[in-house]
Design an enzyme around this catalytic site. Structure first.
Site, mmCIF file in Angstrom:
data_model
loop_
_atom_site.group_PDB
_atom_site.id
_atom_site.type_symbol
_atom_site.label_atom_id
_atom_site.label_comp_id
_atom_site.label_asym_id
_atom_site.label_seq_id
_atom_site.Cartn_x
_atom_site.Cartn_y
_atom_site.Cartn_z
ATOM 1 N N LYS A 8 -0.021 10.832 0.935
ATOM 2 C CA LYS A 8 0.897 9.947 -0.026
ATOM 3 C C LYS A 8 0.561 10.719 -1.547
ATOM 4 O O LYS A 8 1.339 10.918 -2.166
ATOM 5 C CB LYS A 8 0.811 8.568 0.026
ATOM 6 C CG LYS A 8 1.324 8.196 1.372
ATOM 7 C CD LYS A 8 1.196 6.504 1.497
ATOM 8 C CE LYS A 8 -0.051 5.993 1.467
ATOM 9 N NZ LYS A 8 -0.869 6.208 2.203
ATOM 10 N N ARG A 38 18.871 14.051 12.352
ATOM 11 C CA ARG A 38 18.999 15.374 11.746
ATOM 12 C C ARG A 38 20.466 15.636 11.008
ATOM 13 O O ARG A 38 20.415 16.647 10.308
ATOM 14 C CB ARG A 38 19.022 16.396 13.016
ATOM 15 C CG ARG A 38 17.650 16.398 13.954
ATOM 16 C CD ARG A 38 17.865 17.331 14.784
ATOM 17 N NE ARG A 38 18.089 18.630 14.291
ATOM 18 C CZ ARG A 38 18.132 19.718 15.160
ATOM 19 N NH1 ARG A 38 17.899 19.639 16.463
ATOM 20 N NH2 ARG A 38 18.198 21.058 14.820
ATOM 21 N N ASP A 54 -1.950 4.102 -4.545
ATOM 22 C CA ASP A 54 -2.583 3.172 -3.592
ATOM 23 C C ASP A 54 -2.081 1.874 -3.553
ATOM 24 O O ASP A 54 -1.658 1.413 -2.533
ATOM 25 C CB ASP A 54 -4.161 3.251 -4.215
ATOM 26 C CG ASP A 54 -5.013 2.641 -2.955
ATOM 27 O OD1 ASP A 54 -4.876 2.956 -1.777
ATOM 28 O OD2 ASP A 54 -5.819 1.551 -3.157
ATOM 29 N N HIS A 76 0.937 -1.158 -0.088
ATOM 30 C CA HIS A 76 0.054 -0.106 0.064
ATOM 31 C C HIS A 76 0.824 1.216 0.040
ATOM 32 O O HIS A 76 1.670 1.568 0.830
ATOM 33 C CB HIS A 76 -0.858 -0.069 1.301
ATOM 34 C CG HIS A 76 -1.961 0.994 1.559
ATOM 35 N ND1 HIS A 76 -2.695 1.306 0.341
ATOM 36 C CD2 HIS A 76 -1.768 2.111 2.183
ATOM 37 C CE1 HIS A 76 -3.371 2.763 0.814
ATOM 38 N NE2 HIS A 76 -2.872 3.018 1.898
#
Length: 313
Positions: A159, A243, A177, A138
């Site tokens: 998304k 980071r 999808d 998915h």
């Protein structure tokens, strides 16, 4: 259900069906092609009967030197109840012993005009593509600067909206999808869209749109090798996110490990730009340019230099 049957070879290659028509629905379970040279000498102990059998000039010329009794015996052993097909290359004449035994056993005999080596290569490539391990994920698959980026995350995280923005920025949509993935090689994953939803994007509040109709044929592609995974997740204030970029997380799909980046989502972050830059940075790393490592090395050098100056004082 078998993924490939003998009739699929007839439909995809310019083969002539010579005999054994009743066996065209036989399943093909392996992409390996057998050239039964040693079997022509009478040695069938390790005969790979489940493979497609390919007879070329070498096998046929040796077969023609055998006695009539040996010819019938060899072809009878060659035609088993699980042999999916026997193919004759170079448009050579099919031995009548093979025609007789193939009709008895219901083994399809096909003829091709291609040379044996080229035919074997084409058959192997076709069968490996059809018989490759497959799965479905998915997510959204987008081609960004030549990098196949699989965008995953919980439903509603954004998304499809991110993929739409990437398409507007000139990148190409592969699937939305549901992404069908097949492993064509040890470390090669190819993703494509199910036929029913190919070229379509679902945008909440807007509905289903056809990307190819809206943005043109250059905005889509049918399949793409997946090399990078972007996991979108809602921003968690309690979680420490990378980071610097030294840590490299992996995600395993079928038998292949892919580089995975986790991108937190919160208002004000331009996800399309972030993912676009992630794809470019990934390409740079594969070329040997790692900004995070360069920064870390420079920082370490500065720290060492400062420590040495402190000692001198």
């Amino acid at each position: 259900m078998p993924k490939v049957r003998t009739k699929d070879l007839l439909e995809n290659f310019q083969f002539d069906l010579i005999s054994g028509e009743e066996g065209i629905n036989r399943p093909i379970t392996t992409s390996d092609i057998s050239r039964p040279g040693i079997e022509m000498t009478g040695y069938f102990r390790y005969y790979p009967q489940e493979r497609v059998q390919l007879l070329g000039k070498t096998e046929i010329s040796y077969f023609n030197q055998l006695s009539d009794a040996e010819k019938s015996e060899r072809m009878a052993s060659l035609c088993t109840e699980v042999t999916p097909a026997i193919i004759i290359s170079r448009d050579m004449d099919v031995p009548h012993e093979l025609l007789e035994e193939s009709e008895k056993a219901g083994v399809p005999v096909l003829k091709s005009q291609l040379k044996t080596t080229r035919l074997s290569s084409h058959l192997t490539n076709f069968l490996e593509g059809k018989l490759a391990p497959t799965t479905a994920v998915h997510g959204v698959l987008v081609d960004i600067y030549g990098v196949g980026v699989l965008i995953i995350g919980k439903s509603g995280v954004g998304k499809s909206e991110t993929a739409l923005e990437l398409v507007k920025r000139g990148h190409r949509l592969v699937a939305d999808d549901c992404v069908e993935i097949r492993q064509e090689d040890q470390d090669t994953l190819i993703g494509n869209s199910p036929e029913l939803i190919e070229h379509l994007l679902e945008i909440r509040g807007l509905g289903i749109i056809n990307v190819m109709t809206l943005f043109g044929a250059g905005a889509v592609r049918s399949n793409k090798r997946i090399t990078l995974v972007i996991d979108l997740e809602l921003w968690d204030p309690k979680k420490q996110y990378d980071r610097v970029g030294l840590e490299e997380e992996k995600m395993k799909i079928i038998d292949t490990d892919l580089t995975k980046l986790t991108v937190p989502v919160r208002p004000g972050r331009n996800l399309a730009v972030i993912i676009e830059v992630a794809a470019m940075n990934f390409r740079l790393k594969r070329m040997g340019v790692n900004a995070a490592e360069q920064f870390t090395n420079k920082l370490a050098n500065v720290i060492v230099s400062n420590e040495e100056k402190e000692k001198e004082k």
